[in-house]
Design a protein around this motif. Structure first.
Motif, PDB file in Angstrom:
ATOM      1  N   ALA A  35      -8.673   1.388   4.558  1.00  9.79           N
ATOM      2  CA  ALA A  35      -8.555   0.731   5.862  1.00  9.79           C
ATOM      3  C   ALA A  35      -7.151   0.200   6.143  1.00  9.79           C
ATOM      4  O   ALA A  35      -6.695   0.232   7.288  1.00  9.79           O
ATOM      5  N   VAL A  36      -6.454  -0.293   5.115  1.00 18.02           N
ATOM      6  CA  VAL A  36      -5.179  -0.975   5.343  1.00 18.02           C
ATOM      7  C   VAL A  36      -4.045  -0.344   4.547  1.00 18.02           C
ATOM      8  O   VAL A  36      -3.026   0.081   5.111  1.00 18.02           O
ATOM      9  N   GLY A  37      -4.193  -0.282   3.229  1.00 18.83           N
ATOM     10  CA  GLY A  37      -3.090   0.149   2.386  1.00 18.83           C
ATOM     11  C   GLY A  37      -2.649   1.572   2.646  1.00 18.83           C
ATOM     12  O   GLY A  37      -1.439   1.863   2.701  1.00 18.83           O
ATOM     13  N   GLY A  38      -3.606   2.486   2.824  1.00 18.38           N
ATOM     14  CA  GLY A  38      -3.257   3.884   3.054  1.00 18.38           C
ATOM     15  C   GLY A  38      -2.437   4.106   4.308  1.00 18.38           C
ATOM     16  O   GLY A  38      -1.374   4.748   4.261  1.00 18.38           O
ATOM     17  N   PRO A  39      -2.885   3.617   5.470  1.00 24.63           N
ATOM     18  CA  PRO A  39      -2.073   3.791   6.680  1.00 24.63           C
ATOM     19  C   PRO A  39      -0.684   3.169   6.584  1.00 24.63           C
ATOM     20  O   PRO A  39       0.298   3.755   7.056  1.00 24.63           O
ATOM     21  N   SER A  41       1.158   2.676   3.829  1.00 24.20           N
ATOM     22  CA  SER A  41       1.991   3.499   2.942  1.00 24.20           C
ATOM     23  C   SER A  41       2.376   4.819   3.598  1.00 24.20           C
ATOM     24  O   SER A  41       3.482   5.332   3.394  1.00 24.20           O
ATOM     25  N   THR A  42       1.480   5.389   4.400  1.00 23.42           N
ATOM     26  CA  THR A  42       1.805   6.629   5.101  1.00 23.42           C
ATOM     27  C   THR A  42       2.937   6.422   6.092  1.00 23.42           C
ATOM     28  O   THR A  42       3.860   7.243   6.186  1.00 23.42           O
ATOM     29  N   VAL A  43       2.892   5.316   6.830  1.00 23.81           N
ATOM     30  CA  VAL A  43       3.971   5.009   7.781  1.00 23.81           C
ATOM     31  C   VAL A  43       5.288   4.793   7.039  1.00 23.81           C
ATOM     32  O   VAL A  43       6.350   5.271   7.468  1.00 23.81           O
ATOM     33  N   ARG A  44       5.248   4.091   5.934  1.00 20.75           N
ATOM     34  CA  ARG A  44       6.466   3.888   5.142  1.00 20.75           C
ATOM     35  C   ARG A  44       7.047   5.209   4.662  1.00 20.75           C
ATOM     36  O   ARG A  44       8.258   5.426   4.713  1.00 20.75           O
ATOM     37  N   LEU A  45       6.173   6.091   4.190  1.00 21.36           N
ATOM     38  CA  LEU A  45       6.645   7.374   3.671  1.00 21.36           C
ATOM     39  C   LEU A  45       7.288   8.211   4.774  1.00 21.36           C
ATOM     40  O   LEU A  45       8.380   8.766   4.590  1.00 21.36           O
ATOM     41  N   LEU A  46       6.627   8.280   5.941  1.00 18.49           N
ATOM     42  CA  LEU A  46       7.152   9.103   7.020  1.00 18.49           C
ATOM     43  C   LEU A  46       8.457   8.566   7.576  1.00 18.49           C
ATOM     44  O   LEU A  46       9.369   9.325   7.922  1.00 18.49           O
ATOM     45  N   SER A  47       8.560   7.249   7.678  1.00 23.65           N
ATOM     46  CA  SER A  47       9.743   6.655   8.305  1.00 23.65           C
ATOM     47  C   SER A  47      10.946   6.595   7.377  1.00 23.65           C
ATOM     48  O   SER A  47      12.084   6.522   7.855  1.00 23.65           O
ATOM     49  N   GLY A 122       5.423   1.384  -1.621  1.00 26.36           N
ATOM     50  CA  GLY A 122       4.417   0.343  -1.781  1.00 26.36           C
ATOM     51  C   GLY A 122       3.089   0.820  -2.316  1.00 26.36           C
ATOM     52  O   GLY A 122       2.029   0.438  -1.800  1.00 26.36           O
ATOM     53  N   VAL A 123       3.103   1.632  -3.370  1.00 25.06           N
ATOM     54  CA  VAL A 123       1.863   2.109  -3.980  1.00 25.06           C
ATOM     55  C   VAL A 123       1.820   1.645  -5.435  1.00 25.06           C
ATOM     56  O   VAL A 123       2.803   1.120  -5.971  1.00 25.06           O
ATOM     57  N   HIS A 124       0.666   1.847  -6.064  1.00 28.35           N
ATOM     58  CA  HIS A 124       0.500   1.376  -7.443  1.00 28.35           C
ATOM     59  C   HIS A 124       1.240   2.255  -8.446  1.00 28.35           C
ATOM     60  O   HIS A 124       1.827   1.752  -9.410  1.00 28.35           O
ATOM     61  N   ALA A 125       1.230   3.565  -8.248  1.00 27.19           N
ATOM     62  CA  ALA A 125       1.893   4.470  -9.176  1.00 27.19           C
ATOM     63  C   ALA A 125       2.131   5.798  -8.473  1.00 27.19           C
ATOM     64  O   ALA A 125       1.464   6.143  -7.489  1.00 27.19           O
ATOM     65  N   VAL A 126       3.102   6.554  -9.002  1.00 25.96           N
ATOM     66  CA  VAL A 126       3.428   7.884  -8.495  1.00 25.96           C
ATOM     67  C   VAL A 126       3.467   8.829  -9.688  1.00 25.96           C
ATOM     68  O   VAL A 126       4.140   8.551 -10.689  1.00 25.96           O
TER      69      VAL A 126
END
Length: 458
Positions: A35-39, A41-47, A122-126
């Motif tokens: 609901a919150v974290g995924g959107p 992080s997606t915006v951060r990645l794209l921008s 802003g994610v837990h791990a990559v």
């Protein structure tokens, strides 16, 4: 006064919303991520994709053709080129995307920047995996999936494949006996080793496999699974009697394979085999999985006579580990402690066990014995497992790869019930009939049909 009232009217719902988000993040991380974290992080990645790649040193100079095209069409600044990004695919635990590496780059370059990418987005791990030459996949995990284990609905289950745990990259850890025939599993008391064993037994119980157990703790670990076991030895003396039978079974299977190899000239190549899997299905023996619980009990001796018996048992066990794969005999060796000081043959036996799973242990020497020949980092990770995290382990193999895993909870009663329901699937192996454990008569439900391995869920 009016401004204060307005502030309270606006701030109250915002505070409640923030508190609800914090509570959801702590208690239901998967829901919070979706609901919150995924959107976010997606915006951060794209921008910030291009700038982050440049800061991580993952960009290359543009080609001459690109430079000429930019100069001819625009007056923009010519910047380094990042890896080409694929479509972002959201999952219940994170994000996935593929990168096409630029000429001169390698997957190790991206893997070295995984920690930087984790903080930037802003994610837990990559985690970085190679898909094919020139293409890598980034698996972004949004939260600690090992804190509360929930197995994926779809797992790579199949014959002699059992999903037993969840890896830290949110992928299932599958015990594949065809790929890794033998394994060493270590863990101190209350570390989760028995839970791992339960998942293995219950997963194999619904398959056409013979299960054999060595449990020198008077059978307290494996006795609840007796209805599904083809043989059980609960004392070292019983183990000494059963091991030669297994070795003889292995030799008989090699005779069967050799007879198949000696067929007349002109036989198609696909009918010539060096293991049981190349035999016709109607001639193929049933695979045998041998569980050895508390292997140290087989090495301990008190008298000279016990020492002779120990040497004979260890020799036969090493023979099974060296030659059993082609005959369809697989070993699952478990124990609290495993070291060279156990005696002659301990190191030789360990060398034949390709798979390694190390739960929390009481000494660093055991962790080194299990993982020292895989990676020093794996040894450190095993030694850092906290007592309040039962089921957490470090899994690896002798190829050098390793990862943290955690087994979901499965009660002993549920595992025993699965074995009771699948008792009709015990294969007919005449050599093992004298060693089949006695099962008290009881009223049971109708037997369930043979299906794929039991799906592991939390």
């Amino acid at each position: 006064m009016t401004d204060l009232t307005t502030l309270l009217e606006v701030g109250g719902p915002l505070a409640a919303l923030g508190g609800g988000a914090a509570y959801t993040r702590a208690t239901h991380p998967a829901l919070y991520w979706s609901a919150v974290g995924g959107p976010i992080s997606t915006v951060r990645l794209l921008s910030s994709y291009a700038s982050v790649m440049e800061a991580c040193g993952l960009t290359v100079a543009p080609s001459r053709l690109r430079v000429l095209a930019v100069k001819a069409t625009t007056r923009r600044e010519i910047r380094p080129v990042p890896p080409r990004r694929g479509i972002i695919r959201p999952t219940s635990t994170g994000l996935r995307l593929r990168l096409r590496l630029a000429p001169g780059q390698e997957p190790a370059d991206v893997a070295a920047s995984a920690e930087r990418l984790r903080h930037a987005w802003g994610v837990h791990a990559v985690y970085v995996t190679t898909v094919k030459p020139g293409v890598v996949e980034l698996r972004l995990v949004g939260f600690d999936v090992l804190r509360k284990v929930r197995m994926p609905r779809k797992t790579d289950a199949g014959f002699l494949k059992v999903p037993v745990a969840l890896r830290e990259d949110a992928m299932p850890f599958v015990r594949d006996y065809r790929a890794v025939p033998h394994q060493l599993t270590l863990g101190a008391t209350l570390s989760g080793k028995s839970m791992y064993l339960r998942h293995l037994v219950s997963g194999l119980a619904r398959q056409n496999v013979a299960l054999v157990g060595f449990d020198c703790k008077r059978g307290v670990e494996l006795a609840p699974f007796a209805p599904r076991l083809s043989a059980l030895a609960a004392e070292p003396d019983e183990v000494a009697e059963l091991l030669p039978v297994l070795v003889k079974e292995m030799e008989d299977r090699y005779d069967l394979i050799r007879a198949r190899q000696g067929i007349a000239p002109g036989t198609p190549d696909e009918e010539i085999t060096s293991d049981i899997w190349g035999l016709p299905e109607h001639q193929r023996p049933v695979p045998v999985v041998l569980f050895v619980d508390e292997v140290a009990e087989l090495f301990l001796v008190a008298t000279k006579k016990d020492e002779e018996r120990r040497d004979e048992m260890v020799t036969q066990l090493i023979r099974l580990a060296q030659l059993g794969r082609a005959a369809g005999i697989y070993l699952e060796v478990c124990g609290q402690r495993f070291g060279a000081e156990l005696g002659k043959g301990a190191t030789m036996l360990r060398a034949q066990l390709t798979g390694r799973v190390c739960h929390r242990v009481n000494d660093e020497a055991s962790a080194k014995m299990a993982l020292g020949d895989i990676s020093p980092e794996a040894v450190m990770a095993a030694c850092a497992i906290a007592p309040e995290l039962p089921g957490l382990a470090v899994a690896g193999d002798t190829s050098g790869g390793w990862s943290r895993i955690r087994t979901p909870y499965l009660s002993l009663g549920d595992a025993a019930h699965i074995c009771q329901q699948t008792a009709h699937l015990v294969p007919d192996l005449p050599a093992l009939k004298p060693f089949r454990p006695a099962v008290p008569a009881r009223t049971v439900e109708a037997p369930v049909p043979a299906v794929q391995p039991y799906p592991v869920t939390d």
